[in-house]
Design a protein around this motif. Structure first.
Motif, PDB file in Angstrom:
ATOM      1  N   GLU A  76      37.251  39.018  42.867  1.00 27.14           N
ATOM      2  CA  GLU A  76      37.999  39.062  41.616  1.00 27.14           C
ATOM      3  C   GLU A  76      37.339  39.958  40.565  1.00 27.14           C
ATOM      4  OE1 GLU A  76      41.187  38.256  39.134  1.00 27.14           O
ATOM      5  OE2 GLU A  76      40.917  38.035  41.269  1.00 27.14           O
ATOM      6  N   CYS A  77      36.164  39.612  40.114  1.00 19.58           N
ATOM      7  CA  CYS A  77      35.602  40.274  38.926  1.00 19.58           C
ATOM      8  C   CYS A  77      34.932  41.611  39.185  1.00 19.58           C
ATOM      9  CB  CYS A  77      34.630  39.325  38.226  1.00 19.58           C
ATOM     10  SG  CYS A  77      35.467  37.873  37.535  1.00 19.58           S
ATOM     11  N   GLU A  78      34.377  41.827  40.368  1.00 18.70           N
ATOM     12  CA  GLU A  78      33.663  43.084  40.599  1.00 18.70           C
ATOM     13  C   GLU A  78      34.560  44.307  40.523  1.00 18.70           C
ATOM     14  OE1 GLU A  78      31.181  42.915  44.064  1.00 18.70           O
ATOM     15  OE2 GLU A  78      29.724  41.664  43.021  1.00 18.70           O
ATOM     16  N   ARG A  79      35.858  44.126  40.673  1.00 19.75           N
ATOM     17  CA  ARG A  79      36.749  45.282  40.555  1.00 19.75           C
ATOM     18  C   ARG A  79      36.786  45.815  39.132  1.00 19.75           C
ATOM     19  NH1 ARG A  79      42.787  42.908  40.711  1.00 19.75           N
ATOM     20  NH2 ARG A  79      42.189  40.748  40.413  1.00 19.75           N
ATOM     21  N   PHE A  80      36.309  45.005  38.169  1.00 18.50           N
ATOM     22  CA  PHE A  80      36.237  45.443  36.778  1.00 18.50           C
ATOM     23  C   PHE A  80      34.863  46.011  36.427  1.00 18.50           C
ATOM     24  CE2 PHE A  80      39.212  41.717  36.632  1.00 18.50           C
ATOM     25  CZ  PHE A  80      40.380  42.453  36.468  1.00 18.50           C
ATOM     26  N   GLY A  81      33.963  46.060  37.413  1.00 18.84           N
ATOM     27  CA  GLY A  81      32.576  46.466  37.172  1.00 18.84           C
ATOM     28  C   GLY A  81      32.396  47.858  36.611  1.00 18.84           C
ATOM     29  N   ASN A  82      33.354  48.746  36.840  1.00 21.71           N
ATOM     30  CA  ASN A  82      33.209  50.109  36.320  1.00 21.71           C
ATOM     31  C   ASN A  82      33.713  50.239  34.883  1.00 21.71           C
ATOM     32  OD1 ASN A  82      35.906  49.794  36.882  1.00 21.71           O
ATOM     33  ND2 ASN A  82      36.163  51.812  37.826  1.00 21.71           N
ATOM     34  N   ILE A  83      34.210  49.141  34.320  1.00 22.19           N
ATOM     35  CA  ILE A  83      34.646  49.140  32.924  1.00 22.19           C
ATOM     36  C   ILE A  83      33.435  48.800  32.055  1.00 22.19           C
ATOM     37  CG2 ILE A  83      36.134  47.990  31.223  1.00 22.19           C
ATOM     38  CD1 ILE A  83      38.084  47.426  33.543  1.00 22.19           C
ATOM     39  N   GLY A  84      33.126  49.636  31.113  1.00 19.32           N
ATOM     40  CA  GLY A  84      31.940  49.430  30.278  1.00 19.32           C
ATOM     41  C   GLY A  84      31.938  48.123  29.509  1.00 19.32           C
ATOM     42  N   TYR A  86      32.963  45.226  30.659  1.00 15.88           N
ATOM     43  CA  TYR A  86      32.818  44.074  31.553  1.00 15.88           C
ATOM     44  C   TYR A  86      31.428  43.475  31.395  1.00 15.88           C
ATOM     45  CZ  TYR A  86      32.279  41.391  35.862  1.00 15.88           C
ATOM     46  OH  TYR A  86      32.025  40.397  36.764  1.00 15.88           O
ATOM     47  N   ARG A  87      31.346  42.156  31.161  1.00 12.61           N
ATOM     48  CA  ARG A  87      30.064  41.504  30.872  1.00 12.61           C
ATOM     49  C   ARG A  87      29.612  40.494  31.908  1.00 12.61           C
ATOM     50  NH1 ARG A  87      27.908  45.215  28.414  1.00 12.61           N
ATOM     51  NH2 ARG A  87      29.109  45.965  26.663  1.00 12.61           N
ATOM     52  N   GLY A  88      30.467  40.109  32.840  1.00 17.03           N
ATOM     53  CA  GLY A  88      30.096  39.138  33.856  1.00 17.03           C
ATOM     54  C   GLY A  88      31.231  38.160  34.079  1.00 17.03           C
ATOM     55  N   PHE A  89      30.879  36.972  34.577  1.00 18.76           N
ATOM     56  CA  PHE A  89      31.925  35.989  34.847  1.00 18.76           C
ATOM     57  C   PHE A  89      31.380  34.578  34.693  1.00 18.76           C
ATOM     58  CE2 PHE A  89      29.846  36.461  38.920  1.00 18.76           C
ATOM     59  CZ  PHE A  89      29.906  35.210  39.506  1.00 18.76           C
ATOM     60  N   GLU A  90      32.310  33.655  34.601  1.00 14.95           N
ATOM     61  CA  GLU A  90      31.985  32.230  34.575  1.00 14.95           C
ATOM     62  C   GLU A  90      32.700  31.575  35.746  1.00 14.95           C
ATOM     63  OE1 GLU A  90      31.814  32.111  29.705  1.00 14.95           O
ATOM     64  OE2 GLU A  90      33.457  31.106  30.753  1.00 14.95           O
ATOM     65  N   PHE A  91      32.026  30.623  36.380  1.00 12.69           N
ATOM     66  CA  PHE A  91      32.623  29.879  37.479  1.00 12.69           C
ATOM     67  C   PHE A  91      32.548  28.405  37.118  1.00 12.69           C
ATOM     68  CE2 PHE A  91      32.743  28.014  41.778  1.00 12.69           C
ATOM     69  CZ  PHE A  91      33.938  28.564  42.201  1.00 12.69           C
ATOM     70  N   VAL A 109      46.509  43.766  33.478  1.00 13.93           N
ATOM     71  CA  VAL A 109      46.558  43.375  34.886  1.00 13.93           C
ATOM     72  C   VAL A 109      47.971  43.594  35.418  1.00 13.93           C
ATOM     73  CG1 VAL A 109      44.676  41.722  34.767  1.00 13.93           C
ATOM     74  CG2 VAL A 109      46.987  40.974  34.257  1.00 13.93           C
ATOM     75  N   PRO A 110      48.070  43.896  36.709  1.00 14.69           N
ATOM     76  CA  PRO A 110      49.399  44.127  37.264  1.00 14.69           C
ATOM     77  C   PRO A 110      50.211  42.834  37.282  1.00 14.69           C
ATOM     78  CG  PRO A 110      47.736  44.150  38.990  1.00 14.69           C
ATOM     79  CD  PRO A 110      47.012  44.054  37.670  1.00 14.69           C
ATOM     80  N   ASP A 111      51.479  42.963  37.008  1.00 12.31           N
ATOM     81  CA  ASP A 111      52.372  41.807  37.043  1.00 12.31           C
ATOM     82  C   ASP A 111      53.120  41.872  38.369  1.00 12.31           C
ATOM     83  OD1 ASP A 111      53.791  39.593  36.364  1.00 12.31           O
ATOM     84  OD2 ASP A 111      55.157  40.633  35.001  1.00 12.31           O
ATOM     85  N   SER A 112      52.620  41.098  39.340  1.00 15.39           N
ATOM     86  CA  SER A 112      53.171  41.156  40.679  1.00 15.39           C
ATOM     87  C   SER A 112      53.627  39.775  41.123  1.00 15.39           C
ATOM     88  CB  SER A 112      52.098  41.694  41.635  1.00 15.39           C
ATOM     89  OG  SER A 112      52.491  41.507  42.968  1.00 15.39           O
ATOM     90  N   GLY A 113      54.750  39.721  41.818  1.00 19.43           N
ATOM     91  CA  GLY A 113      55.258  38.458  42.317  1.00 19.43           C
ATOM     92  C   GLY A 113      54.410  37.877  43.436  1.00 19.43           C
ATOM     93  N   GLU A 114      53.671  38.737  44.156  1.00 20.40           N
ATOM     94  CA  GLU A 114      52.833  38.262  45.255  1.00 20.40           C
ATOM     95  C   GLU A 114      51.499  37.699  44.774  1.00 20.40           C
ATOM     96  OE1 GLU A 114      52.971  42.166  46.265  1.00 20.40           O
ATOM     97  OE2 GLU A 114      55.128  41.842  46.365  1.00 20.40           O
ATOM     98  N   ALA A 115      51.005  38.177  43.673  1.00 24.80           N
ATOM     99  CA  ALA A 115      49.697  37.746  43.175  1.00 24.80           C
ATOM    100  C   ALA A 115      49.869  36.629  42.148  1.00 24.80           C
ATOM    101  CB  ALA A 115      48.972  38.925  42.535  1.00 24.80           C
ATOM    102  N   PRO A 116      48.964  35.661  42.168  1.00 24.87           N
ATOM    103  CA  PRO A 116      49.027  34.611  41.141  1.00 24.87           C
ATOM    104  C   PRO A 116      48.906  35.214  39.746  1.00 24.87           C
ATOM    105  CG  PRO A 116      47.497  34.019  42.877  1.00 24.87           C
ATOM    106  CD  PRO A 116      47.893  35.446  43.118  1.00 24.87           C
ATOM    107  N   ASP A 117      49.503  34.535  38.805  1.00 23.24           N
ATOM    108  CA  ASP A 117      49.478  35.003  37.420  1.00 23.24           C
ATOM    109  C   ASP A 117      48.079  34.945  36.828  1.00 23.24           C
ATOM    110  OD1 ASP A 117      52.216  35.452  37.350  1.00 23.24           O
ATOM    111  OD2 ASP A 117      52.630  33.375  36.792  1.00 23.24           O
ATOM    112  N   TYR A 118      47.919  35.689  35.756  1.00 18.97           N
ATOM    113  CA  TYR A 118      46.678  35.685  34.997  1.00 18.97           C
ATOM    114  C   TYR A 118      46.913  34.987  33.659  1.00 18.97           C
ATOM    115  CZ  TYR A 118      44.324  39.114  37.965  1.00 18.97           C
ATOM    116  OH  TYR A 118      43.715  39.767  39.001  1.00 18.97           O
TER     117      TYR A 118
END
Length: 166
Positions: A76-84, A86-91, A109-118
């Motif tokens: 999930e979060c590493e795809r945002f790693g190239n964005i300056g 981006y600070r990390g994540f919480e689990f 974020v993309p609005d797709s019917g196949e992917a869960p909402d954000y």
């Protein structure tokens, strides 16, 4: 080239500072009973991530669960790693994955019917992750960033200052 004893002492103090300050993250995680490590991230322990002013970050969270923090980071979060921003994540104990960004810098974020909402929100956090709220229920993982470089620069500056005083 001969190095003076005072220079060697200052270098030793600087190295000791770096080693001590980098062990604080590990010790905090052990005190809170949070031992999960994620490659490329610093586990700061229990609580929501905060910046140096105690502000939490803007976030994106998928409305689905993840089996563990490693999957949260990798899938999930590493795809945002190239964005300056981006600070990390919480689990969370509810197995929710929350990707963190500087204030108002969460990407669209993309609005797709196949992917869960954000779901997302904005908060005032800005810059490197500095600490956590220490509240149970969430673990803070800071992305690789300049905080370690800042520690090294501070140690070098401290060593140089001490050297100049000797």
């Amino acid at each position: 080239m001969v190095l003076s004893n005072s220079f060697l002492q200052c270098a030793f103090i600087g190295i000791a500072f770096i080693l001590f300050s980098s062990s604080i993250s590990v010790e905090a995680a052990e005190v809170w009973g949070v031992h999960e490590q994620v490659q490329g991230y610093r586990n700061l322990g229990r609580g929501s991530c905060q910046d140096s002013r105690g502000k939490m970050y803007s976030y994106l969270q998928r409305t689905m669960t993840f089996p563990d923090a490693i999957t949260c980071a990798q899938k999930e979060c590493e795809r945002f790693g190239n964005i300056g921003a981006y600070r990390g994540f919480e689990f969370s104990v509810g197995k929710r994955c929350t990707c963190l960004f500087d204030v108002d810098q969460a990407p669209p974020v993309p609005d797709s019917g196949e992917a869960p909402d954000y779901v997302g929100g904005s908060d005032g956090g800005d810059g490197d992750v500095f600490s956590t709220t220490s509240m149970p229920g969430t673990t803070c993982f800071a992305s690789p960033g300049s905080r370690i470089e800042v520690k090294a620069a501070f140690a070098l500056l401290s060593s140089a200052t001490i050297f100049m005083l000797l």
